[in-house]
Design an enzyme around this catalytic site. Structure first.
Site, PDB file in Angstrom:
ATOM      1  N   ASP A   6      -0.134 -16.200  27.105  1.00  0.00           N
ATOM      2  CA  ASP A   6      -0.190 -17.420  26.203  1.00  0.00           C
ATOM      3  C   ASP A   6       1.359 -17.832  26.101  1.00  0.00           C
ATOM      4  O   ASP A   6       2.138 -16.896  26.462  1.00  0.00           O
ATOM      5  CB  ASP A   6      -0.661 -16.934  25.058  1.00  0.00           C
ATOM      6  CG  ASP A   6      -0.480 -17.738  23.705  1.00  0.00           C
ATOM      7  OD1 ASP A   6      -0.637 -18.934  23.994  1.00  0.00           O
ATOM      8  OD2 ASP A   6      -0.387 -17.452  22.536  1.00  0.00           O
ATOM      9  N   ASP A   8       2.928 -20.020  23.248  1.00  0.00           N
ATOM     10  CA  ASP A   8       3.140 -20.212  21.559  1.00  0.00           C
ATOM     11  C   ASP A   8       3.260 -18.736  20.995  1.00  0.00           C
ATOM     12  O   ASP A   8       1.961 -18.179  20.854  1.00  0.00           O
ATOM     13  CB  ASP A   8       2.521 -21.307  20.826  1.00  0.00           C
ATOM     14  CG  ASP A   8       2.972 -22.700  21.682  1.00  0.00           C
ATOM     15  OD1 ASP A   8       4.047 -22.810  21.590  1.00  0.00           O
ATOM     16  OD2 ASP A   8       2.013 -23.549  21.720  1.00  0.00           O
ATOM     17  N   ASP A 130      -1.440 -14.236  21.024  1.00  0.00           N
ATOM     18  CA  ASP A 130      -1.502 -13.813  19.665  1.00  0.00           C
ATOM     19  C   ASP A 130      -2.468 -14.097  18.701  1.00  0.00           C
ATOM     20  O   ASP A 130      -2.563 -13.848  17.620  1.00  0.00           O
ATOM     21  CB  ASP A 130      -0.053 -14.407  19.089  1.00  0.00           C
ATOM     22  CG  ASP A 130      -0.226 -15.984  19.056  1.00  0.00           C
ATOM     23  OD1 ASP A 130      -0.435 -16.613  20.053  1.00  0.00           O
ATOM     24  OD2 ASP A 130      -0.044 -16.433  17.699  1.00  0.00           O
TER      25      ASP A 130
HETATM   26 MG   LIG Z   1      -0.107 -18.630  20.869  1.00  0.00          MG
END
Ligand SMILES: [Mg+2]
Length: 181
Positions: A6, A8, A130
């Site tokens: 990922d 961000d 996240d």
């Molecule tokens: Mg993310």
């Protein structure tokens, strides 16, 4: 072995920009303790901070999360690495994210970059993200990259930083080599 990574809050840090928007536009100096277990823009009166995500240039100038470059490079040498990012909600993010990757991660080939809207369509052996929501629909091993909003999440193997990611995959390779004899 394929690893889905990922962007961000895993490779790129959006928080300084959220803090800046909270201060400049709403006169609020926010301390990280205030939004433990949630997002900064979930705080009362700060919902509009999220709008920075729709602005041209936002994703172009985010700081790189510590040690991401070195560790992604190491993973790239040993695994089939794909960068998969939710981008379609934010029309200006495409070029910004592409140029950001080109600047900081020039070794990532364009064929390994996926801009999508829903990560449940993605397949692989490992996913580093996240957001637990993205790991929920993933059939491989989910690694939850620590970020303030996910501190209360207990369901996934947690990696607190990129050095822990590096160690996890060094072990993973060692384990596989041992198994193969
Ligand atoms: Mg993310």
């Amino acid at each position: 072995m394929r690893i889905i990574i990922d962007m961000d809050e895993v490779m790129a840090d959006n928080f300084p920009s959220f803090h800046r928007a909270a201060e400049e536009r709403f006169g609020r100096v926010v301390r990280p303790e205030e939004y433990r277990g949630k997002k900064l823009y979930d705080l009362p009166g700060l919902a509009e901070v999220r709008n920075v995500l729709y602005e041209k240039g936002h994703f172009r100038h985010l700081p790189v999360i510590e040690n991401a470059v070195e560790v992604v490079r190491e993973l790239y040498e040993h695994y089939e690495v794909y960068i998969v990012t939710t981008a379609t909600e934010f029309r200006y993010s495409f070029l910004d994210k592409y140029e950001w990757l080109e600047e900081h991660f020039p070794f990532i080939h364009h064929s390994r970059i996926v801009f999508c809207g829903d990560k449940s369509i993605v397949h692989g052996d490992f996913m580093i993200d996240d957001k637990a929501k993205n790991l929920d629909s993933f059939e491989g091993v989910g690694l939850l990259f620590t970020s303030s909003p996910n501190l209360n999440e207990r369901r996934y193997h947690r990696v607190n930083n990129w050095l822990e990611v590096r160690d996890y995959f060094r072990q993973e390779r060692k384990g596989r080599i041992a198994q193969e004899g």
